[in-house]
Design an enzyme around this catalytic site. Structure first.
Site, short mmCIF file in Angstrom:
data_model
loop_
_atom_site.label_atom_id
_atom_site.label_comp_id
_atom_site.label_asym_id
_atom_site.label_seq_id
_atom_site.Cartn_x
_atom_site.Cartn_y
_atom_site.Cartn_z
N LYS A 80 0.85 -1.19 0.00
CA LYS A 80 0.00 0.00 0.00
C LYS A 80 0.88 1.24 0.00
O LYS A 80 1.86 1.33 0.76
CB LYS A 80 -0.90 -0.03 1.24
CG LYS A 80 -1.92 1.11 1.33
CD LYS A 80 -2.77 0.92 2.59
CE LYS A 80 -3.88 1.96 2.70
NZ LYS A 80 -4.73 1.73 3.89
N SER A 155 -9.49 1.64 3.01
CA SER A 155 -8.68 2.44 2.10
C SER A 155 -7.65 1.64 1.32
O SER A 155 -7.04 2.16 0.38
CB SER A 155 -7.97 3.54 2.90
OG SER A 155 -7.10 2.97 3.87
N SER A 179 -9.64 -0.78 7.08
CA SER A 179 -9.09 -0.55 5.75
C SER A 179 -8.38 -1.73 5.12
O SER A 179 -8.10 -1.72 3.92
CB SER A 179 -8.14 0.66 5.77
OG SER A 179 -8.86 1.84 5.92
#
Length: 469
Positions: A80, A155, A179
Site C-alpha cells: 500500500k 482504504s 481498511s
C-alpha cells in the site's frame, strides 16, 4: 502460465524451492499481468518493474546457491502506498507527496524483503487512507474486479484488487477502522488486522496513532499467516510495538472446530445489513456449526459510546498530523478530506481524553464478556459496494460505519480476520469476520482457515472474468 499467479504462496514457494519456477520468471509474469490489466483496474500508483527484477535476480542467485530465506522467497507482493519504500516514491495517495522518495523502508516492508518477498509495486489507496472507497482524485479510482463500475472498498482498495486479480500474491495494507478487511471482503480475498502492537507501523503515514494497524492481505488465510509471520515482531522505532515472540504460521489445518466457542452480538452485527448479505452470513454460521463450533449470544455493553469515541479519537489524531500540511498545501487535498478535517477542528482536549477513557472501559468490559469464548463473529461488510462517483463528501465520512462492521476491532485493538463467505445475487463478494482476544492471532487464523478449507470461494478468483475485456 498465468494460472500460476492464482496459486497459493505455499504452492508456488514449493515450486520455486524445487527449481521448477524461478523468481525472475515469476516476476516477469506478474509484471506482464499488471501491464495488461491494471490500466482498467487502477490497482497501482507506482509499478516497481526495475526494482522488482533486480530483487528477483538476487533471490534467484541465492536459490542457485542453495540459500532459501523461507516461504516468501521470490514471491511478488504489493505494498500500500501509505508505507515507505526506500528509493521509490511514496505518495500516501496524495498530490502533496507525489515526488517524495524515502531513504528507508517501512519496518513491515523491510521485514518482508528480508524474508525474500519481491516488492512488485505501490498499491492505490484512498487519499492518506482517509476513506472506505479508494476513489482517488489524484491517481485514479481503483475498480472492483467483480464489477468495475463499483468501489473495491478502502482504504487499501488497490491492495485488495491486485491480490484478487493475480497482480500480486498478497499485499501489505493498513487498517484504522477496517481498511484491510473491508476491501478484502468486497474483492473476495482475505484480510487480517493483527493485535495492536504486533506489527510495527514505523515508516507509514499515520491516520490515527492509537488505532492504526499494519496487516497482510492475501487470497488464502494460510498465505496471510505466512506474511504475518514475516512482518511481526518488536520494533524499537514504534512506541506501540510489543515484545511478543509467538509463532503465527501453522502448517496443518484444523480438522474441525470442535471445542471452539464463538460469540455473536446481533444488535450490532446485523444492524443496517442487506438481506442478501445476511443470508450469506447465516449460511456461514451454519457451516461453522457443522464444523463443530458453538455459537452463543454475547452482550457488548457500551459499544455505541465506544464507536463514537473511535470517531473522536481518529478525527483529532489525524488532524494533529495534517495540520501543518493543511496550512501549506490545503488546496491540494481532495474534497472529501477537506470536508472531513472540519470535524477534527471542533474536538476539544476534554472530548479526546473522555473518548480514550470510554475506550479503555469498553475494552475491559469486552474482555470480561469474551471470557470462555474464542472470538466474536459477524459480517465484514453489511452492504455491497456501490457505484463509483455516487457518494458526496458529506456522506462519505461515515462510509466505514455504514458499509461494514470493522471499526469494532480497531477500538478494541483485537486481532480480526475477514474471509470470503459467498456471493450476493449480483455476484459481489461478502466477507465473514472473526475477532479474537489480544494476541490470539494464530487461533483466529486457524479458525478462519478451517472454515475456508470447507469452502471453495477462493477458486472463484481464478475464474473471474468480469474485469477482462
Amino acid at each position: 502460465m498465468s494460472e500460476l499467479l492464482f496459486e497459493t504462496i505455499e504452492s508456488v514457494s514449493s515450486l520455486i524451492q524445487k527449481r521448477r519456477v524461478s523468481p525472475v520468471e515469476l516476476t516477469k509474469l506478474t509484471l506482464a499481468r499488471i501491464n495488461e490489466y491494471d490500466p482498467a483496474l487502477t490497482a497501482f500508483i507506482t509499478v516497481m518493474e526495475e526494482e522488482a527484477l533486480t530483487q528477483a535476480k538476487v533471490l534467484e542467485n541465492e536459490l542457485q546457491n542453495g540459500d532459501i530465506r523461507g516461504p516468501l522467497h521470490g514471491i511478488p507482493i504489493a505494498v500500500k502506498d501509505l508505507l515507505q519504500t526506500e528509493g521509490v516514491r511514496t505518495t500516501g495517495g496524495s498530490k502533496i507527496f507525489q515526488n517524495w522518495i524515502p531513504d528507508e523502508d517501512a519496518t513491515a516492508v523491510h521485514r518482508m524483503k528480508e524474508a525474500g518477498a519481491i516488492i512488485i509495486g505501490k498499491a492505490n489507496l484512498h487519499e492518506f487512507a482517509m476513506g472506505a472507497t479508494t476513489e482517488n482524485p489524484h491517481y485514479g479510482n481503483a475498480k472492483n474486479p467483480w464489477d468495475i463500475t463499483k468501489i473495491p472498498g478502502g482504504s487499501s482498495g488497490g491492495s485488495a484488487v491486485a491480490t484478487a486479480t493475480g497482480m500480486a500474491f498478497g499485499s501489505i495494507g493498513t487498517d484504522t477502522a477496517g481498511s484491510v478487511r473491508l476491501p478484502a471482503a468486497m474483492c473476495g480475498t482475505v484480510g487480517f488486522k493483527p493485535t495492536y502492537g504486533l506489527v510495527s507501523r514505523h515508516g507509514g503515514f499515520p491516520f490515527s496513532w492509537s488505532l492504526d494497524h499494519v496487516g497482510p492481505m492475501a487470497r488464502t488465510v494460510k498465505d496471510t499467516a505466512i506474511m504475518l509471520e514475516a512482518m511481526k515482531g518488536y520494533d524499537s522505532k514504534d512506541d506501540s510495538s510489543v515484545k511478543k515472540n509467538h509463532v503465527i504460521y501453522f502448517k496443518d489445518s484444523l480438522k474441525n472446530l470442535k471445542g471452539i466457542t464463538l460469540g455473536f452480538y446481533e444488535p450490532y452485527m446485523f444492524s443496517g445489513i442487506d438481506s442478501d448479505v445476511r443470508h450469506l452470513i447465516e449460511q456461514a454460521f451454519d457451516q461453522l456449526k457443522f464444523l463443530g463450533a458453538e455459537i452463543v449470544p454475547i452482550d457488548l455493553p457500551g459499544i455505541n459510546d465506544a464507536l463514537n469515541g473511535l470517531k473522536t479519537i481518529a478525527q483529532s489524531e489525524v488532524l494533529s498530523f495534517h495540520d501543518p500540511l493543511l496550512k501549506r498545501h490545503g488546496d491540494l487535498y481532495g474534497n472529501d478530506l477537506k470536508y472531513r478535517f472540519q470535524f477534527g477542528q471542533n474536538i476539544s482536549a476534554t472530548d479526546y481524553i473522555n473518548a480514550q477513557r470510554t475506550r479503555k472501559r469498553f475494552v475491559q468490559n469486552t474482555m470480561r464478556q469474551m471470557s470462555g469464548i474464542d472470538g466474536l463473529i459477524g459480517p465484514t461488510n453489511v452492504q455491497s459496494p456501490f457505484e463509483i462517483g455516487t457518494m458526496v463528501p458529506e456522506q462519505a465520512i461515515s462510509n466505514m460505519f455504514t458499509l461494514g462492521k470493522t471499526p469494532l476491532a480497531n477500538i478494541l485493538g483485537f486481532p480480526a480476520l475477514s474471509v470470503a463467505c459467498g456471493f450476493t445475487k449480483s455476484q459481489l463478494p461478502v466477507g465473514l469476520q472473526i475477532i479474537g482476544k489480544p494476541f490470539s492471532d494464530k487461533r483466529v487464523l486457524e479458525i478462519g482457515d478451517c472454515y475456508e478449507q470447507s469452502q471453495q470461494w477462493v477458486q472463484a478468483l481464478k475464474m473471474n472474468r468480469n474485469y477482462i475485456k
